[in-house]
Design an enzyme around this catalytic site. Structure first.
Site, mmCIF file in Angstrom:
data_model
loop_
_atom_site.group_PDB
_atom_site.id
_atom_site.type_symbol
_atom_site.label_atom_id
_atom_site.label_comp_id
_atom_site.label_asym_id
_atom_site.label_seq_id
_atom_site.Cartn_x
_atom_site.Cartn_y
_atom_site.Cartn_z
ATOM 1 N N THR A 95 39.112 -4.584 -11.977
ATOM 2 C CA THR A 95 39.206 -3.036 -11.416
ATOM 3 C C THR A 95 39.382 -3.092 -10.055
ATOM 4 O O THR A 95 38.442 -3.813 -9.135
ATOM 5 C CB THR A 95 38.026 -2.408 -11.754
ATOM 6 O OG1 THR A 95 37.770 -2.259 -13.271
ATOM 7 C CG2 THR A 95 38.229 -0.965 -11.237
ATOM 8 N N LYS A 170 42.406 3.884 -14.589
ATOM 9 C CA LYS A 170 41.239 3.521 -14.642
ATOM 10 C C LYS A 170 40.248 4.404 -13.841
ATOM 11 O O LYS A 170 39.181 4.913 -14.104
ATOM 12 C CB LYS A 170 41.154 2.028 -14.176
ATOM 13 C CG LYS A 170 39.665 1.598 -14.007
ATOM 14 C CD LYS A 170 38.879 1.004 -15.265
ATOM 15 C CE LYS A 170 37.449 0.824 -14.972
ATOM 16 N NZ LYS A 170 36.608 0.309 -16.080
ATOM 17 N N LYS A 245 31.377 1.663 -7.089
ATOM 18 C CA LYS A 245 32.623 1.024 -7.141
ATOM 19 C C LYS A 245 34.070 1.748 -7.449
ATOM 20 O O LYS A 245 34.889 1.945 -6.607
ATOM 21 C CB LYS A 245 32.606 -0.538 -7.447
ATOM 22 C CG LYS A 245 33.827 -1.197 -7.271
ATOM 23 C CD LYS A 245 33.928 -2.342 -8.325
ATOM 24 C CE LYS A 245 35.621 -2.806 -8.303
ATOM 25 N NZ LYS A 245 35.502 -3.967 -9.113
HETATM 26 P P1 NAD Z 1 31.099 -10.697 -12.323
HETATM 27 O O1 NAD Z 1 30.821 -10.739 -10.971
HETATM 28 O O2 NAD Z 1 30.095 -10.988 -13.335
HETATM 29 O O3 NAD Z 1 32.278 -11.832 -12.628
HETATM 30 C C1 NAD Z 1 33.202 -12.135 -11.512
HETATM 31 C C2 NAD Z 1 33.530 -13.718 -11.699
HETATM 32 O O4 NAD Z 1 34.678 -14.017 -10.819
HETATM 33 C C3 NAD Z 1 32.311 -14.394 -11.198
HETATM 34 O O5 NAD Z 1 32.032 -15.489 -12.186
HETATM 35 C C4 NAD Z 1 32.764 -15.067 -9.734
HETATM 36 O O6 NAD Z 1 32.269 -16.444 -9.619
HETATM 37 C C5 NAD Z 1 34.107 -15.008 -10.319
HETATM 38 N N1 NAD Z 1 35.264 -15.344 -8.995
HETATM 39 C C6 NAD Z 1 35.170 -14.484 -7.998
HETATM 40 N N2 NAD Z 1 35.985 -15.054 -6.958
HETATM 41 C C7 NAD Z 1 36.540 -16.160 -7.796
HETATM 42 C C8 NAD Z 1 38.071 -16.898 -7.645
HETATM 43 N N3 NAD Z 1 38.608 -17.041 -6.458
HETATM 44 N N4 NAD Z 1 38.398 -17.771 -8.542
HETATM 45 C C9 NAD Z 1 37.771 -17.932 -9.780
HETATM 46 N N5 NAD Z 1 36.521 -17.199 -10.001
HETATM 47 C C10 NAD Z 1 36.065 -16.188 -9.200
HETATM 48 O O7 NAD Z 1 31.855 -9.387 -12.710
HETATM 49 P P2 NAD Z 1 32.240 -8.567 -14.045
HETATM 50 O O8 NAD Z 1 31.022 -7.697 -14.378
HETATM 51 O O9 NAD Z 1 32.649 -9.687 -14.993
HETATM 52 O O10 NAD Z 1 33.339 -7.740 -13.368
HETATM 53 C C11 NAD Z 1 34.734 -8.175 -13.606
HETATM 54 C C12 NAD Z 1 35.511 -7.015 -13.114
HETATM 55 O O11 NAD Z 1 35.641 -6.253 -14.593
HETATM 56 C C13 NAD Z 1 35.341 -6.313 -11.948
HETATM 57 O O12 NAD Z 1 36.433 -5.864 -11.088
HETATM 58 C C14 NAD Z 1 34.716 -4.971 -12.423
HETATM 59 O O13 NAD Z 1 34.702 -3.601 -11.718
HETATM 60 C C15 NAD Z 1 35.492 -4.850 -13.857
HETATM 61 N N6 NAD Z 1 34.671 -4.228 -14.925
HETATM 62 C C16 NAD Z 1 33.285 -4.655 -15.086
HETATM 63 C C17 NAD Z 1 32.565 -3.857 -16.096
HETATM 64 C C18 NAD Z 1 31.176 -4.066 -16.228
HETATM 65 O O14 NAD Z 1 30.510 -3.509 -17.109
HETATM 66 N N7 NAD Z 1 30.705 -5.265 -15.946
HETATM 67 C C19 NAD Z 1 33.175 -2.978 -16.991
HETATM 68 C C20 NAD Z 1 34.736 -2.552 -16.825
HETATM 69 C C21 NAD Z 1 35.217 -3.137 -15.739
#
Ligand code: NAD
Length: 296
Positions: A95, A170, A245
């Site tokens: 997102t 979204k 966010k």
């Molecule tokens: P998270 O922080 O758990 O996971 C993100 C991952 O990306 C981490 O493991 C981090 O180490 C990795 N990362 C960062 N930079 C990187 C790079 N350059 N190369 C490889 N890996 C890298 O976050 P999440 O909860 O999994 O959310 C991910 C996305 O999904 C976000 O944009 C969030 O807004 C969206 N989202 C989350 C939810 C939720 O409920 N958690 C729901 C809908 C959407």
């Protein structure tokens, strides 16, 4: 379409990548966090660098925290665009802001690569159960190519328009949700002051003009909807920090386009207050308790 590079194996990305592997795709995982790589290791191979692995993949999927991470991983000499195999399909499920999604999508096109922005709704539960909703922006031909891959991770897949339209859908949807949850929370906080029983308000509003998803599926007070986070001390669910966010992205888009979103702005302020008070890890429906606590 069988070899997939999945970058970003966090709370959402890890179960999504596992579901792809379970569906028969050959998945290579990559994350900058060693713990995330370790968690994926039994489900597929691990990439030593995203550039090297991108050249071997038919499809590259990214699931990263924010726009700057997406720009970093796709653009530049060591980025995915410079190293992806000819004809590879690129899908960003993070997102992020609409502008970055459009910029990266346009950069992909200059490399002759198809790219989709495909953010999700459904949270970690939906990611684990492969029931996510995907909102997909980008070329229609790329969308058709992506269907089989997205279907392994989700249940509802909607092509919302050109590049950036997935992110636009979204943030508009979550702005409705963020505002409506506060409206429902305020009504219950006022009912408390008026001595009106929660269940009675629910029975009336859920069957009349106050009806909405925040009330009937995710009621912010304990009792009326047994599955809602309010029944487990507002543990997420969907954390208020994540709602902040998404509302901040909506405000950024509103400022950039000149759209009037006064309630979106006020909702962002309420969730920002919750986060600043240390409640960013609680479910966003904690807005009810937070507002009730403000009452004098
Ligand atoms: P998270 O922080 O758990 O996971 C993100 C991952 O990306 C981490 O493991 C981090 O180490 C990795 N990362 C960062 N930079 C990187 C790079 N350059 N190369 C490889 N890996 C890298 O976050 P999440 O909860 O999994 O959310 C991910 C996305 O999904 C976000 O944009 C969030 O807004 C969206 N989202 C989350 C939810 C939720 O409920 N958690 C729901 C809908 C959407």
């Amino acid at each position: 379409m069988s070899r997939i590079l999945f970058a970003g194996l966090g709370n959402m990305g890890l179960p999504m990548a596992i579901n792809l592997a379970r569906s028969g795709f050959t998945v290579t995982g990559f994350d900058i966090a060693a713990s995330a790589m370790a968690a994926f290791s039994e489900h597929g191979t691990l990439a030593t660098s995203v550039a090297e692995a991108a050249g071997q993949a038919d499809v590259v999927i990214t699931m990263l925290p924010a726009g700057r991470h997406v720009a970093d991983i796709y653009l530049g000499d060591a980025g995915i665009l410079a190293h992806a195999a000819p004809g590879a399909l690129l899908i960003d499920c993070s997102t992020i802001d609409v502008d970055t999604a459009r910029q990266v999508g346009a950069a992909a096109a200059t490399h002759g690569l198809d790219m989709l922005d495909a953010p999700v709704s459904g949270g970690v539960g939906g990611a684990t159960a492969a029931t996510l909703t995907f909102m997909v922006g980008g070329p229609a031909t790329a969308f058709e190519r992506a269907r089989i891959v997205l279907a392994a991770m989700g249940k509802t897949i909607v092509h919302t328009g050109d590049s950036g339209a997935g992110q636009a859908a979204k943030i508009c949807n979550n702005m409705i949700l963020g505002i409506s949850m506060i409206a429902v929370g305020e009504a219950f906080a006022l009912a408390d002051k008026l001595g009106l029983d929660h269940q009675k308000l629910f029975d009336v509003a859920s069957t009349s003009s106050g009806q909405c998803w925040a009330l009937t599926s995710y009621c912010p007070v304990p009792g009326p909807v047994p599955t809602s986070p309010a029944n487990r001390d507002w543990q997420p669910g969907f954390a208020s920090a994540l709602m902040l966010k998404d509302l901040s992205l909506a405000q950024q888009a509103a400022t950039a386009t000149g759209a009037a979103t006064p309630l979106g702005a006020e909702a962002a302020r309420v969730y920002a207050g919750m986060v600043e008070s240390g409640d960013g890890g609680r479910d966003f429906s904690y807005a009810y308790r937070w507002l009730a606590g403000k009452a004098t």
